[in-house]
Design an enzyme around this catalytic site. Structure first.
Site, PDB file in Angstrom:
ATOM      1  N   CYS A   1       0.870  -1.077   0.132  1.00 28.02           N
ATOM      2  CA  CYS A   1       0.147  -0.044  -0.313  1.00 28.02           C
ATOM      3  C   CYS A   1       0.588   1.296  -0.135  1.00 28.02           C
ATOM      4  CB  CYS A   1      -0.658   0.175   1.071  1.00 28.02           C
ATOM      5  SG  CYS A   1      -2.398  -0.992   1.526  1.00 28.02           S
TER       6      CYS A   1
HETATM    7  N1  CO8 Z   1     -20.498  -9.979   6.026  1.00 27.01           N
HETATM    8  C1  CO8 Z   1     -21.436  -9.791   6.795  1.00 27.01           C
HETATM    9  N2  CO8 Z   1     -20.303 -10.409   7.861  1.00 27.01           N
HETATM   10  C2  CO8 Z   1     -19.210  -9.697   8.225  1.00 27.01           C
HETATM   11  C3  CO8 Z   1     -18.377  -9.831   6.466  1.00 27.01           C
HETATM   12  C4  CO8 Z   1     -18.921  -9.794   5.494  1.00 27.01           C
HETATM   13  N3  CO8 Z   1     -19.115  -9.575   4.471  1.00 27.01           N
HETATM   14  N4  CO8 Z   1     -17.346  -9.978   6.743  1.00 27.01           N
HETATM   15  C5  CO8 Z   1     -16.647 -10.680   8.226  1.00 27.01           C
HETATM   16  N5  CO8 Z   1     -18.513 -10.446   9.124  1.00 27.01           N
HETATM   17  C6  CO8 Z   1     -18.188 -10.744   9.594  1.00 27.01           C
HETATM   18  C7  CO8 Z   1     -16.978 -11.526  10.841  1.00 27.01           C
HETATM   19  O1  CO8 Z   1     -17.441 -12.969  10.894  1.00 27.01           O
HETATM   20  C8  CO8 Z   1     -17.903 -11.218  12.868  1.00 27.01           C
HETATM   21  O2  CO8 Z   1     -18.584 -11.877  12.939  1.00 27.01           O
HETATM   22  P1  CO8 Z   1     -18.433 -12.315  14.099  1.00 27.01           P
HETATM   23  O3  CO8 Z   1     -18.745 -10.983  15.583  1.00 27.01           O
HETATM   24  O4  CO8 Z   1     -19.254 -13.237  14.639  1.00 27.01           O
HETATM   25  O5  CO8 Z   1     -16.808 -12.584  14.711  1.00 27.01           O
HETATM   26  C9  CO8 Z   1     -18.211  -9.442  12.608  1.00 27.01           C
HETATM   27  O6  CO8 Z   1     -19.005  -9.735  11.126  1.00 27.01           O
HETATM   28  C10 CO8 Z   1     -17.207  -8.772  12.599  1.00 27.01           C
HETATM   29  O7  CO8 Z   1     -15.289  -8.830  11.249  1.00 27.01           O
HETATM   30  P2  CO8 Z   1     -14.518  -8.176  12.088  1.00 27.01           P
HETATM   31  O8  CO8 Z   1     -14.476  -7.763  13.210  1.00 27.01           O
HETATM   32  O9  CO8 Z   1     -13.594  -8.251  10.561  1.00 27.01           O
HETATM   33  O10 CO8 Z   1     -15.230  -6.723  11.024  1.00 27.01           O
HETATM   34  P3  CO8 Z   1     -14.050  -5.663  11.325  1.00 27.01           P
HETATM   35  O11 CO8 Z   1     -15.440  -4.148  12.008  1.00 27.01           O
HETATM   36  O12 CO8 Z   1     -12.842  -5.281  11.721  1.00 27.01           O
HETATM   37  O13 CO8 Z   1     -13.945  -4.828   9.795  1.00 27.01           O
HETATM   38  C11 CO8 Z   1     -12.524  -4.203   8.303  1.00 27.01           C
HETATM   39  C12 CO8 Z   1     -13.697  -5.708   8.827  1.00 27.01           C
HETATM   40  C13 CO8 Z   1     -13.342  -3.481   7.299  1.00 27.01           C
HETATM   41  C14 CO8 Z   1     -11.602  -5.581   7.229  1.00 27.01           C
HETATM   42  C15 CO8 Z   1     -11.889  -3.801   9.009  1.00 27.01           C
HETATM   43  O14 CO8 Z   1     -11.474  -4.466  10.239  1.00 27.01           O
HETATM   44  C16 CO8 Z   1     -10.538  -3.325   8.811  1.00 27.01           C
HETATM   45  O15 CO8 Z   1     -10.420  -2.140   7.431  1.00 27.01           O
HETATM   46  N6  CO8 Z   1      -9.201  -3.303   9.097  1.00 27.01           N
HETATM   47  C17 CO8 Z   1      -8.169  -2.409   8.526  1.00 27.01           C
HETATM   48  C18 CO8 Z   1      -7.558  -2.870   7.640  1.00 27.01           C
HETATM   49  C19 CO8 Z   1      -6.212  -2.216   6.496  1.00 27.01           C
HETATM   50  O16 CO8 Z   1      -6.002  -1.378   6.343  1.00 27.01           O
HETATM   51  N7  CO8 Z   1      -6.007  -3.281   6.047  1.00 27.01           N
HETATM   52  C20 CO8 Z   1      -4.776  -2.236   4.817  1.00 27.01           C
HETATM   53  C21 CO8 Z   1      -4.569  -3.786   3.843  1.00 27.01           C
HETATM   54  S1  CO8 Z   1      -4.028  -3.028   2.300  1.00 27.01           S
HETATM   55  C22 CO8 Z   1      -2.913  -3.373   1.604  1.00 27.01           C
HETATM   56  O17 CO8 Z   1      -1.885  -3.642   3.291  1.00 27.01           O
HETATM   57  C23 CO8 Z   1      -2.661  -4.028   0.472  1.00 27.01           C
HETATM   58  C24 CO8 Z   1      -2.274  -4.701   0.599  1.00 27.01           C
HETATM   59  C25 CO8 Z   1      -1.621  -5.535  -1.332  1.00 27.01           C
HETATM   60  C26 CO8 Z   1      -2.804  -5.458  -1.980  1.00 27.01           C
HETATM   61  C27 CO8 Z   1      -3.976  -6.056  -1.952  1.00 27.01           C
HETATM   62  C28 CO8 Z   1      -4.655  -6.704  -3.103  1.00 27.01           C
HETATM   63  C29 CO8 Z   1      -5.741  -8.165  -3.265  1.00 27.01           C
END
Ligand code: CO8
Length: 373
Positions: A156
């Site tokens: 990123c």
């Molecule tokens: N629909 C419904 N429910 C869902 C879904 C979905 N799609 N996905 C997860 N849930 C559920 C989970 O199972 C979980 O359920 P439970 O509480 O029962 O366990 C609940 O929803 C909450 O899940 P999370 O804790 O995962 O949810 P968050 O509130 O943490 O949100 C995010 C998830 C949006 C991913 C968030 O954690 C986030 O944005 N984190 C930061 C990520 C970030 O900035 N990453 C950077 C990566 S990018 C990068 O570095 C580049 C990499 C290279 C590029 C790659 C290209 C492919």
């Protein structure tokens, strides 16, 4: 020493769009097929049934409303769930080169610079279509640029790290005009069958033209300073690589061959790292929080950006002070902060200061302090 400046930017946006509702409909169809096909093993408890995705969750958790992709049909086909891209011959431009050229031409046009005057091309992206020859060298040739070119990858933060590399070469005089281009085909390394991440990424290419400040023909942004930092983490990882076929299970469709992350941990660990990085960069430049008229942040998550904006500005950002583009593009890896900069910078007044900041896998953080000229 010369002063470097950003004199042009360009964004290539793929025409095809996938809305959250379209994405969820296809994902849920895939889940139903998977669960029906594996009903026996699910009944014995050997594997867990997959759960449906949900548009409301996606918007609330990330702020994303849609994403642009190179191939919508393949991604949305529950039997495929990845982009379907045709095999190109070695004599054709690569897809990354094609996307990059569009963005580069827009940046050159904005700056009023001829491609032949470019003497450095950096192709900085989070994955590269092939190992070698460098995509950057192909872009250099296709543009008709001179000098030299190389690829780099800091996930990123590829764009901001590329800007630092180019700006340093311009400062020293070894290069006069550089283009940093970020063709991000995230759809090809995203696991569209995983509901935890299937909504996160989109495709795009951005280009940033950097010259000596004294060469700028029109309004531009002086690069006051740049700062990069890294700290190793396994929380965002992709294990695909050239050793793959040498390993016993190398050709199996393994989950870790695509993007993997522990999103919650990333969220918690990256936030303080980024805020501290940006505040210390400001302090070292003897700038106050109130000096920042605009923040162009990495576009991964709206809540993350709201938090960082508040911390770095020392107050809730004013409307337009910390623009997001992720609602339209999703996370486009290194290109996100550059899209925000490209689309939300031209209204800054002479002398006003802003900061680009990217963050992500590595972990990596890159910041660029700019003054409107
Ligand atoms: N629909 C419904 N429910 C869902 C879904 C979905 N799609 N996905 C997860 N849930 C559920 C989970 O199972 C979980 O359920 P439970 O509480 O029962 O366990 C609940 O929803 C909450 O899940 P999370 O804790 O995962 O949810 P968050 O509130 O943490 O949100 C995010 C998830 C949006 C991913 C968030 O954690 C986030 O944005 N984190 C930061 C990520 C970030 O900035 N990453 C950077 C990566 S990018 C990068 O570095 C580049 C990499 C290279 C590029 C790659 C290209 C492919």
């Amino acid at each position: 020493m010369f002063k470097p400046a950003i004199t042009g930017t360009g964004v290539f946006t793929p025409e095809q769009i996938i809305t959250n509702d379209e994405l969820v409909e296809s994902f849920n169809a895939y889940v139903d097929r998977f669960n029906a096909k594996n009903a026996d093993v699910i009944a014995t408890g050997d594997i867990a049934a997959l759960e449906h995705s949900n548009s409301d969750f996606i918007l609330k958790a990330s702020g994303i409303e849609q994403r642009h992709v190179i191939d919508k049909a393949g991604v949305l086909d529950p039997k495929v769930m990845r982009p379907n891209l045709r095999q190109r011959t070695d004599d054709e431009p690569s897809l990354m080169c094609e996307m990059a050229l569009d963005a580069c031409h827009k940046a050159l046009e904005q700056a009023g610079v001829a491609a032949t005057d470019i003497d450095l091309v950096i192709c900085a992206a989070s994955n590269h279509e092939r190992a070698y020859p460098a995509i950057a060298v192909e872009i250099q040739q296709a543009l008709g640029a001179g000098g030299f070119a190389f690829d780099m990858n800091v996930a990123c933060s590829s764009a901001t790290f590329g800007i630092q590399a180019a700006a340093d070469m311009i400062r020293s005089g070894s290069v006069r005009k550089a283009i940093v281009v970020n063709p991000e085909i995230c759809s090809a390394h995203l696991e569209w069958r995983d509901r935890d991440c299937h909504f996160i990424f989109g495709d795009v290419a951005t280009a940033t033209l950097i010259e000596r400040d004294e060469d700028a023909e029109g309004p531009h942004f002086e690069i006051i300073s740049t700062r990069c930092s890294t700290q190793f983490s396994n929380n965002i990882r992709n294990n695909n690589g050239f050793l793959r076929r040498s390993r016993p299970d190398g050709m199996i469709d393994r989950r870790d061959m695509q993007f993997m992350q522990n999103g919650r941990k990333v969220f918690k660990e990256v936030l303080p790292m980024v805020s501290a990085h940006m505040l210390s960069h400001l302090e070292d430049e003897k700038l106050a929080q109130s000096d920042l008229k605009r923040l162009w942040l990495h576009q991964a998550n709206k809540t993350m950006n709201d938090f960082i904006g508040k911390k770095v500005l020392g107050k809730t950002p004013e409307p337009g002070q910390q623009p997001n583009i992720l609602q339209n593009y999703a996370n486009t890896s290194s290109a996100g902060s550059i899209i925000a900069f490209s689309q939300h910078s031209q209204d800054l007044r002479l002398g006003e200061i802003g900061m680009i900041c990217s963050f992500g896998a590595g972990y990596s953080v890159g910041s660029v302090v700019l003054r409107r000229q």
